[in-house]
Design a protein around this motif. Sequence first.
Motif, PDB file in Angstrom:
ATOM      1  N   LYS A   7       0.821  -1.208   0.000  1.00 18.97           N
ATOM      2  CA  LYS A   7       0.000   0.000   0.000  1.00 18.97           C
ATOM      3  C   LYS A   7       0.853   1.255   0.000  1.00 18.97           C
ATOM      4  O   LYS A   7       0.478   2.273  -0.558  1.00 18.97           O
ATOM      5  CB  LYS A   7      -0.916   0.022   1.228  1.00 18.97           C
ATOM      6  N   ALA A   8       2.024   1.182   0.651  1.00 15.49           N
ATOM      7  CA  ALA A   8       2.873   2.359   0.782  1.00 15.49           C
ATOM      8  C   ALA A   8       3.737   2.603  -0.450  1.00 15.49           C
ATOM      9  O   ALA A   8       4.406   3.609  -0.526  1.00 15.49           O
ATOM     10  CB  ALA A   8       3.760   2.231   2.019  1.00 15.49           C
ATOM     11  N   GLU A   9       3.728   1.673  -1.415  1.00 14.66           N
ATOM     12  CA  GLU A   9       4.520   1.869  -2.626  1.00 14.66           C
ATOM     13  C   GLU A   9       3.935   3.014  -3.426  1.00 14.66           C
ATOM     14  O   GLU A   9       2.724   3.126  -3.588  1.00 14.66           O
ATOM     15  CB  GLU A   9       4.523   0.594  -3.460  1.00 14.66           C
ATOM     16  N   ARG A  10       4.803   3.861  -3.917  1.00 13.43           N
ATOM     17  CA  ARG A  10       4.352   5.033  -4.663  1.00 13.43           C
ATOM     18  C   ARG A  10       5.280   5.281  -5.835  1.00 13.43           C
ATOM     19  O   ARG A  10       6.488   5.291  -5.669  1.00 13.43           O
ATOM     20  CB  ARG A  10       4.351   6.241  -3.737  1.00 13.43           C
ATOM     21  N   THR A  11       4.696   5.456  -7.005  1.00 15.86           N
ATOM     22  CA  THR A  11       5.465   5.885  -8.162  1.00 15.86           C
ATOM     23  C   THR A  11       5.405   7.401  -8.198  1.00 15.86           C
ATOM     24  O   THR A  11       4.323   7.984  -8.197  1.00 15.86           O
ATOM     25  CB  THR A  11       4.882   5.299  -9.464  1.00 15.86           C
ATOM     26  N   ILE A  12       6.563   8.018  -8.199  1.00 13.57           N
ATOM     27  CA  ILE A  12       6.635   9.479  -8.165  1.00 13.57           C
ATOM     28  C   ILE A  12       6.770  10.012  -9.585  1.00 13.57           C
ATOM     29  O   ILE A  12       7.575   9.516 -10.374  1.00 13.57           O
ATOM     30  CB  ILE A  12       7.851   9.954  -7.345  1.00 13.57           C
ATOM     31  N   VAL A  13       6.005  11.020  -9.893  1.00 15.44           N
ATOM     32  CA  VAL A  13       6.131  11.699 -11.185  1.00 15.44           C
ATOM     33  C   VAL A  13       7.408  12.531 -11.153  1.00 15.44           C
ATOM     34  O   VAL A  13       7.669  13.263 -10.202  1.00 15.44           O
ATOM     35  CB  VAL A  13       4.910  12.611 -11.449  1.00 15.44           C
ATOM     36  N   VAL A  14       8.223  12.390 -12.189  1.00 16.98           N
ATOM     37  CA  VAL A  14       9.477  13.135 -12.275  1.00 16.98           C
ATOM     38  C   VAL A  14       9.167  14.525 -12.816  1.00 16.98           C
ATOM     39  O   VAL A  14       8.652  14.669 -13.925  1.00 16.98           O
ATOM     40  CB  VAL A  14      10.487  12.414 -13.187  1.00 16.98           C
ATOM     41  N   LYS A  15       9.470  15.547 -12.000  1.00 20.22           N
ATOM     42  CA  LYS A  15       9.190  16.929 -12.388  1.00 20.22           C
ATOM     43  C   LYS A  15      10.393  17.539 -13.102  1.00 20.22           C
ATOM     44  O   LYS A  15      11.503  17.503 -12.570  1.00 20.22           O
ATOM     45  CB  LYS A  15       8.868  17.773 -11.157  1.00 20.22           C
ATOM     46  N   PRO A  16      10.193  18.083 -14.281  1.00 18.75           N
ATOM     47  CA  PRO A  16      11.310  18.746 -14.962  1.00 18.75           C
ATOM     48  C   PRO A  16      11.604  20.099 -14.314  1.00 18.75           C
ATOM     49  O   PRO A  16      10.694  20.840 -13.945  1.00 18.75           O
ATOM     50  CB  PRO A  16      10.812  18.926 -16.397  1.00 18.75           C
ATOM     51  N   GLU A  17      12.867  20.388 -14.124  1.00 18.08           N
ATOM     52  CA  GLU A  17      13.299  21.650 -13.527  1.00 18.08           C
ATOM     53  C   GLU A  17      14.335  22.295 -14.437  1.00 18.08           C
ATOM     54  O   GLU A  17      14.661  21.764 -15.495  1.00 18.08           O
ATOM     55  CB  GLU A  17      13.898  21.397 -12.131  1.00 18.08           C
ATOM     56  N   ASN A  18      14.875  23.419 -13.989  1.00 14.36           N
ATOM     57  CA  ASN A  18      15.932  24.107 -14.739  1.00 14.36           C
ATOM     58  C   ASN A  18      17.290  23.503 -14.403  1.00 14.36           C
ATOM     59  O   ASN A  18      17.374  22.416 -13.869  1.00 14.36           O
ATOM     60  CB  ASN A  18      15.884  25.605 -14.445  1.00 14.36           C
ATOM     61  N   PHE A  19      18.352  24.241 -14.667  1.00 12.37           N
ATOM     62  CA  PHE A  19      19.710  23.746 -14.466  1.00 12.37           C
ATOM     63  C   PHE A  19      20.000  23.434 -12.999  1.00 12.37           C
ATOM     64  O   PHE A  19      19.571  24.143 -12.094  1.00 12.37           O
ATOM     65  CB  PHE A  19      20.742  24.759 -14.977  1.00 12.37           C
ATOM     66  N   PHE A  20      20.759  22.368 -12.776  1.00 13.04           N
ATOM     67  CA  PHE A  20      21.105  21.914 -11.432  1.00 13.04           C
ATOM     68  C   PHE A  20      21.774  23.016 -10.611  1.00 13.04           C
ATOM     69  O   PHE A  20      21.488  23.178  -9.431  1.00 13.04           O
ATOM     70  CB  PHE A  20      22.029  20.697 -11.525  1.00 13.04           C
ATOM     71  N   ASN A 119       5.321  11.566   0.841  1.00 16.68           N
ATOM     72  CA  ASN A 119       5.959  12.887   0.829  1.00 16.68           C
ATOM     73  C   ASN A 119       7.225  12.900  -0.023  1.00 16.68           C
ATOM     74  O   ASN A 119       8.018  13.831   0.056  1.00 16.68           O
ATOM     75  CB  ASN A 119       6.280  13.333   2.250  1.00 16.68           C
ATOM     76  N   GLY A 120       7.416  11.859  -0.823  1.00 17.36           N
ATOM     77  CA  GLY A 120       8.588  11.789  -1.683  1.00 17.36           C
ATOM     78  C   GLY A 120       8.507  12.789  -2.823  1.00 17.36           C
ATOM     79  O   GLY A 120       7.429  13.199  -3.249  1.00 17.36           O
ATOM     80  N   ASN A 121       9.672  13.178  -3.310  1.00 19.17           N
ATOM     81  CA  ASN A 121       9.771  14.158  -4.376  1.00 19.17           C
ATOM     82  C   ASN A 121      10.876  13.723  -5.340  1.00 19.17           C
ATOM     83  O   ASN A 121      11.897  13.203  -4.913  1.00 19.17           O
ATOM     84  CB  ASN A 121      10.091  15.531  -3.779  1.00 19.17           C
ATOM     85  N   CYS A 122      10.651  13.957  -6.622  1.00 18.43           N
ATOM     86  CA  CYS A 122      11.613  13.559  -7.639  1.00 18.43           C
ATOM     87  C   CYS A 122      11.695  14.658  -8.702  1.00 18.43           C
ATOM     88  O   CYS A 122      10.685  14.989  -9.319  1.00 18.43           O
ATOM     89  CB  CYS A 122      11.169  12.232  -8.253  1.00 18.43           C
ATOM     90  N   CYS A 123      12.891  15.216  -8.891  1.00 17.82           N
ATOM     91  CA  CYS A 123      13.093  16.316  -9.849  1.00 17.82           C
ATOM     92  C   CYS A 123      14.239  15.968 -10.789  1.00 17.82           C
ATOM     93  O   CYS A 123      15.243  15.404 -10.363  1.00 17.82           O
ATOM     94  CB  CYS A 123      13.474  17.602  -9.121  1.00 17.82           C
ATOM     95  N   LEU A 124      14.086  16.335 -12.047  1.00 19.00           N
ATOM     96  CA  LEU A 124      15.141  16.149 -13.043  1.00 19.00           C
ATOM     97  C   LEU A 124      15.568  17.518 -13.550  1.00 19.00           C
ATOM     98  O   LEU A 124      14.751  18.269 -14.087  1.00 19.00           O
ATOM     99  CB  LEU A 124      14.643  15.288 -14.205  1.00 19.00           C
ATOM    100  N   SER A 125      16.852  17.836 -13.369  1.00 20.41           N
ATOM    101  CA  SER A 125      17.352  19.113 -13.874  1.00 20.41           C
ATOM    102  C   SER A 125      17.453  19.050 -15.397  1.00 20.41           C
ATOM    103  O   SER A 125      17.531  17.968 -15.983  1.00 20.41           O
ATOM    104  CB  SER A 125      18.716  19.451 -13.260  1.00 20.41           C
ATOM    105  N   SER A 126      17.481  20.199 -16.017  1.00 22.02           N
ATOM    106  CA  SER A 126      17.559  20.233 -17.479  1.00 22.02           C
ATOM    107  C   SER A 126      18.904  19.706 -17.982  1.00 22.02           C
ATOM    108  O   SER A 126      19.024  19.362 -19.150  1.00 22.02           O
ATOM    109  CB  SER A 126      17.314  21.653 -17.988  1.00 22.02           C
ATOM    110  N   ASP A 127      19.907  19.604 -17.092  1.00 20.50           N
ATOM    111  CA  ASP A 127      21.184  19.026 -17.490  1.00 20.50           C
ATOM    112  C   ASP A 127      21.340  17.572 -17.041  1.00 20.50           C
ATOM    113  O   ASP A 127      22.428  17.017 -17.062  1.00 20.50           O
ATOM    114  CB  ASP A 127      22.370  19.887 -17.052  1.00 20.50           C
ATOM    115  N   GLY A 128      20.225  16.922 -16.643  1.00 18.64           N
ATOM    116  CA  GLY A 128      20.217  15.493 -16.430  1.00 18.64           C
ATOM    117  C   GLY A 128      20.517  14.969 -15.040  1.00 18.64           C
ATOM    118  O   GLY A 128      20.827  13.801 -14.883  1.00 18.64           O
TER     119      GLY A 128
END
Length: 138
Positions: A7-20, A119-128
């Motif tokens: 039940k606690a398993e969660r797939t987090i949407v990867v949010k696109p962000e700017n440069f790291f 409450n997990g968070n996942c971000c991808l910078s524009s430089d990977g």
Amino acid sequence: MSLDQCKAERTIVVKPENFFLSDKAFYKVRRSLLEKGKAPAKFIEEDKSPEEMDNVFFHGDRFEILVDARGYRPEELRCVITANNINVSAQKKECANEAEKNIMMSRNYQLPQDIIPENGNCCLSSDGILLITAPWKC
């Protein structure tokens, strides 16, 4: 795996962000790199292997994981978290000279204590640079 863990398993949407190096979403983890004696600018050098870039930081209130995801778009990445495990995978197809190849990446991290997956968070910078973070469970 128990029913509660499923039940606690969660797939987090990867949010696109700017440069790291400049985006505010990466401010805390840039500080973590500096505290470990690593210059954030050096962290993203092109000639580093993916394994050299991956870093895990444990803080009193949260964890932070940095993963080299250069070459992948947010929709090609999948991040699944449970109470004590993080799984990151990516897959894409490339076509060259009338040939198609699948490129995949996978990382699995076992955490030393439970977290709050919701409450997990996942971000991808524009430089990977992929950042995964979540607070510890009290």
